[in-house]
Design an enzyme around this catalytic site. Sequence first.
Site, PDB file in Angstrom:
ATOM      1  N   ASP A 283      -2.717  -1.219  -1.602  1.00 49.28           N
ATOM      2  CA  ASP A 283      -2.315   0.048  -1.110  1.00 49.28           C
ATOM      3  C   ASP A 283      -1.457  -0.350   0.100  1.00 49.28           C
ATOM      4  O   ASP A 283      -1.432  -1.547   0.490  1.00 49.28           O
ATOM      5  CB  ASP A 283      -3.203   1.072  -0.402  1.00 49.28           C
ATOM      6  CG  ASP A 283      -2.837   2.486  -0.228  1.00 49.28           C
ATOM      7  OD1 ASP A 283      -1.524   2.553   0.025  1.00 49.28           O
ATOM      8  OD2 ASP A 283      -3.750   3.415  -0.267  1.00 49.28           O
ATOM      9  N   TRP A 438      -1.781   6.137   1.314  1.00 52.56           N
ATOM     10  CA  TRP A 438      -2.371   6.968   0.246  1.00 52.56           C
ATOM     11  C   TRP A 438      -1.877   6.617  -1.062  1.00 52.56           C
ATOM     12  O   TRP A 438      -1.522   7.690  -1.776  1.00 52.56           O
ATOM     13  CB  TRP A 438      -2.113   8.390   0.438  1.00 52.56           C
ATOM     14  CG  TRP A 438      -3.154   9.025   1.590  1.00 52.56           C
ATOM     15  CD1 TRP A 438      -4.253   9.464   1.569  1.00 52.56           C
ATOM     16  CD2 TRP A 438      -2.551   8.878   3.060  1.00 52.56           C
ATOM     17  NE1 TRP A 438      -4.785   9.893   2.668  1.00 52.56           N
ATOM     18  CE2 TRP A 438      -3.688   9.272   3.939  1.00 52.56           C
ATOM     19  CE3 TRP A 438      -1.477   8.390   3.764  1.00 52.56           C
ATOM     20  CZ2 TRP A 438      -3.776   9.605   5.109  1.00 52.56           C
ATOM     21  CZ3 TRP A 438      -1.479   8.654   5.068  1.00 52.56           C
ATOM     22  CH2 TRP A 438      -2.570   9.201   5.776  1.00 52.56           C
ATOM     23  N   HIS A 439      -1.554   5.404  -1.301  1.00 50.60           N
ATOM     24  CA  HIS A 439      -0.831   4.647  -2.497  1.00 50.60           C
ATOM     25  C   HIS A 439      -1.730   3.647  -3.309  1.00 50.60           C
ATOM     26  O   HIS A 439      -1.082   2.600  -3.530  1.00 50.60           O
ATOM     27  CB  HIS A 439       0.540   4.515  -2.257  1.00 50.60           C
ATOM     28  CG  HIS A 439       1.402   5.368  -1.524  1.00 50.60           C
ATOM     29  ND1 HIS A 439       2.301   5.060  -0.512  1.00 50.60           N
ATOM     30  CD2 HIS A 439       1.388   6.855  -1.534  1.00 50.60           C
ATOM     31  CE1 HIS A 439       3.033   6.161  -0.037  1.00 50.60           C
ATOM     32  NE2 HIS A 439       2.459   7.129  -0.772  1.00 50.60           N
ATOM     33  N   PRO A 440      -2.740   3.941  -3.554  1.00 52.65           N
ATOM     34  CA  PRO A 440      -3.834   2.898  -4.266  1.00 52.65           C
ATOM     35  C   PRO A 440      -3.179   2.769  -5.502  1.00 52.65           C
ATOM     36  O   PRO A 440      -2.564   3.426  -6.421  1.00 52.65           O
ATOM     37  CB  PRO A 440      -5.002   3.487  -4.329  1.00 52.65           C
ATOM     38  CG  PRO A 440      -5.018   4.992  -4.331  1.00 52.65           C
ATOM     39  CD  PRO A 440      -3.860   5.259  -3.408  1.00 52.65           C
TER      40      PRO A 440
END
Length: 500
Positions: A283, A438-440
């Site tokens: 992330d 918030w970008h796994p």
Amino acid sequence: MLPETVDTLIIGGGSAGAALAGLLAERSDQSVLLAEAGPDYGPLAIGSWPPEMLDARHISTTHDWGYHSGDLLPGRRVLYERARIIGGCSAHNGCSAVWGIRADYDGWAALGNPGWTTDEVLPFLAAADRRLRVRRYRDEEVPPLQRTAYEAALAAGYPPSANINDVDEDIGASLCPVNNHAGIRWNAAFGYLDPARHRPNLTVAGDCLADRLVIERGRVLGAELIRGGTRHRVAASRTILAAGAYGSPAILLRSGVGEPAALQRIGIRPAHPLAGVGRNLQDHPYLPVRFEGSDALHRATDEFAARLWCPEELLIVKARSNQAGRTFDLHLLPEGGRNADNREEWRWSFAATSVEPRSRGRLAIASADPEAMPIIEHRHLSDPEGIDLATLVDGVEQIRAILAAPPLKPLAGRETDPIGADRASIARWVRDHVLHYWHPAGSCAMGPSADAGAVVDARGRIHGLEGGYVADASIMPVVTRANTNVPAVMIAERIASWMV
């Protein structure tokens, strides 16, 4: 009632899963069952969607899985918000519709994934934009903070960008395109499921939790699902995991797909050895620089919000740190929104996030309980060379230069966090307060060989398991230098093109 047998079972109705289900149902006569753990509120037209999930001004967390860092970060707990609802994170995100750059997708292909070069995926990125009704804000829709921050970025030396989704562009400041249609967050369920819901070959099952895949003799035969307290076994010719970078590896691990010794330690019988499951988790590390905002900024934003809806996000500055290689490695973004505990007050920040992280984490499970939270260990800033830390320190310094630029300085006011002035102080603050963007991604990475840590091949097929696929952001071998919502939908578009 759930069907007992389908041609294609898709587990996870988020950005990728909703898109894939709609596309497969539209383009073929095969029966498709989409199983989503959260509620399905039906098509937008029937009016049953909760208002906060439609309101594009604010990021809602009313339908959240409740993931967090647990005890892994001493002295604090970080929330890892993921939406548990049809449409997934496209139903609660900040609406930034960003693609990434040529180095991202050409890099995937160079790792042994044919079919994923930039030129090959551009049509699918454009298709995702059309379905999500992506547009650009009109000039009069730009709030005071973002407008002034854009002017300040130009004054600080960043070039204007006419299109942040120019895949050959390096640095620049740009107002984002957004999946915002008439103030509604236009999610993947609206864009892909609603046009196909009338088709008899599509079944959408909300409140349907996936427990595990059914695996026999090297083949995925379907899955066990839990709905209304009842366990259902659904047989499928093709079973596709689209539960996201946290959900997809967790389901595989519960199914006995992973590193055998680790599975045995928690009482799960190994069904298929695949050591890469849950590894390579990525992330973008994120650090906000908070400022108080002047009375003038508060008044101007109040006046703006009284006549127009006021988004929290909008501007992205693509920037190079001193650690950057051949392209940009930072997103700098101002954010302004209402305080959760007092909606009459505004909160302000300017965040730095490293979009080319070197650190890698992992996802594991502690039990076979499908409702148990997975162990999410991002390991931000853990790269041995310390590049991720230095990149964020550079980002804080660049943010301060933008905040000090004449257009923004009188509006911003003073910083409110004791970050410190010298690089050593900034570095200490970053280590103690780093968050995520918030970008796994990356936890079921695609690649040509399971021996090298890949979980799926370039077409999403699980290595060594016939009939099993993964199609979501977890298959990214390297996270994009971009918000991941549109790239996740693109993954569904790309894989759908190979399935029909």
